[in-house]
Design an enzyme around this catalytic site. Structure first.
Site, PDB file in Angstrom:
ATOM      1  N   CYS A 297       7.506   4.538   4.503  1.00 24.77           N
ATOM      2  CA  CYS A 297       7.102   5.230   5.724  1.00 24.77           C
ATOM      3  C   CYS A 297       6.701   6.640   5.328  1.00 24.77           C
ATOM      4  O   CYS A 297       7.559   7.475   5.021  1.00 24.77           O
ATOM      5  CB  CYS A 297       8.253   5.247   6.735  1.00 24.77           C
ATOM      6  SG  CYS A 297       7.898   6.204   8.222  1.00 24.77           S
TER       7      CYS A 297
ATOM      8  N   GLU B  74       1.133   2.898   9.096  1.00 28.25           N
ATOM      9  CA  GLU B  74       1.131   2.144   7.842  1.00 28.25           C
ATOM     10  C   GLU B  74      -0.297   1.702   7.554  1.00 28.25           C
ATOM     11  O   GLU B  74      -1.068   1.429   8.478  1.00 28.25           O
ATOM     12  CB  GLU B  74       2.070   0.951   7.925  1.00 28.25           C
ATOM     13  CG  GLU B  74       2.399   0.338   6.574  1.00 28.25           C
ATOM     14  CD  GLU B  74       2.999   1.348   5.610  1.00 28.25           C
ATOM     15  OE1 GLU B  74       2.242   1.844   4.735  1.00 28.25           O
ATOM     16  OE2 GLU B  74       4.186   1.664   5.738  1.00 28.25           O
TER      17      GLU B  74
END
Length: 422
Positions: free
Chosen positions: A2, A116
């Site tokens: 992340c 993402e």
């Protein structure tokens, strides 16, 4: 992993998102916090941790930098916030940088969503991942403090990650550890036993976590604003391989008995309708591809030759209307030249067409010819079209072992003429 997130929350939203809004709360260094749609490692975020200076269940909303700098880092070292902005939950109890933080340095990170990237060929497409109802996501995290050579104390944190959920595995193989209810939040902050933490570090499998594609400009850390989370339509791939045109489906007959040929996903040609300028060009395009496929099946044509033929078709000049014209057909013919019985001549047989010519006694030579079985290319010079029959013999034998060739007004068509004619 992340590595990007959206955090435009107010500092007092963090305790509510973490189910700690009913306990004593302190706020530290919030002047450093800058809400952003594109948070990256090295940015300040409001982190919720236990307040060890107050007896009871008090918490602190403490503004820290994203990207862990261990306390044992040398004071003269330059901090690298991208080195440990994530910590793998599977090995967190084994690495020295994280193991010592598990007992007392656990904290929570509240954000509205994270990004993402999905790799698609040579490019990467970002996706924004968030809760369907818009509530903040709460991540499990660890924090530490480090003092530089000037005596300044810097607080930093790292976000815990785990294997990706079944729904998100297509996008990436890792995802943040999401603490989705009050019990999981309380256990992560307050439970003194680190052995009970493992069940909390599993992937979030609920269906209320959703995603959609966003602009690739998000890759720049300076890009910020509501445009970061604006959904965009995904464009179809522009790099269509020519080889895809040679795998067209076989014609299918509908209820009315008409045959159709699918050239690609957007073009379907009716092979029985009356030809128009546009429809006729499409029919020629489809039929040409079909014939090249047939040549490939019989003679194993190389990919380079097929690509060259296809480019020639695409570069052909616009069709000149001639409703009497018939689509040209390529017919591969293997020609065998045999020496005459008396050595006086040689015969050339071309699949039903017989030619003869004078020979000087040389041995037979085998060659391959490609001719048109019907008419020539009808794009620009319809006056040159000739009716060439695909069966029967041309010319008559005159005398023993001798024959003549019946020459047409126009030169026999060749594959070069079909593709080079402009």
């Amino acid at each position: 992993m992340c590595g990007r997130a959206r955090c435009t929350l107010r500092p007092d939203d963090v305790p509510r998102a973490s189910h700690r809004h009913t306990v004593p709360i302190r706020f530290l260094h919030l002047d450093r916090y800058r809400p952003s749609y594109n948070i990256a490692p090295g940015s300040y975020l409001p982190i919720l941790r236990r307040d060890n200076d107050v007896v009871g269940n008090g918490v602190v909303v403490h503004c820290m930098k994203w990207g862990l700098i261990p306390s044992f880092t040398k004071k003269t070292d330059k901090p690298d916030f991208f080195k440990m902005f994530n910590a793998r939950s599977e090995s967190v109890a084994e690495k020295a940088s994280f193991r010592r933080l598990l007992p007392k340095n656990r904290c929570l990170v509240a954000v509205e969503g994270f990004y993402e990237w999905k790799k698609e060929g040579s490019k990467k497409q970002p996706y924004y991942i968030h809760f369907k109802d818009g509530r903040p996501l709460v991540f499990a995290a660890l924090f530490d403090s480090w003092q530089n050579s000037e005596g300044e104390t810097l607080y930093t944190f790292t976000i815990m990650t785990t294997t990706s959920s079944a729904a998100l595995h297509w996008l990436h193989d890792r995802m943040p550890v999401v603490l989705y209810d009050k019990d999981s939040v309380d256990s992560w902050l307050d439970d003194p036993s680190t052995s009970k933490l493992q069940p909390l570090l599993s992937p979030y499998e609920n269906s209320d976590l959703v995603w959609y594609p966003v602009t690739s400009a998000l890759g720049k850390t300076t890009f910020d604003g509501p445009e970061c989370i604006q959904q965009i339509p995904l464009k179809a791939s522009q790099n269509i391989l020519i080889s895809k045109f040679f795998s067209a489906k076989q014609p299918k007959a509908d209820e009315g008995g008409k045959e159709t040929k699918s050239i690609d996903a957007n073009i379907t040609v009716d092979l029985i309708e009356e030809p128009t300028d546009e429809g006729y060009e499409r029919a020629i395009f489809a039929d040409s591809i079909k014939k090249i496929e047939e040549l490939d099946e019989e003679n194993d044509i190389s990919d380079e030759a097929k690509n060259l033929a296809f480019r020639k078709i695409l570069k052909a000049e616009p069709f000149v209307e001639d409703t009497s014209a018939v689509t040209s057909h390529l017919v591969p013919v293997k020609n065998e030249v045999e020496e005459g019985t008396n050595g006086e001549g040689k015969s050339i047989e071309t699949g039903g067409l017989e030619f003869s010519e004078k020979s000087s006694g040389k041995s037979g030579i085998k060659r391959d010819y490609e001719v048109f079985s019907v008419q020539e290319k009808p794009w620009k010079r319809p006056e040159k079209l000739q009716d060439v029959k695909s069966c029967g013999k041309h010319g008559r034998k005159q005398g023993k072992g001798k024959s003549t060739v019946k020459k047409s007004k126009e030169t026999q068509s060749t594959l070069h003429f079909f593709f080079d004619e402009k």
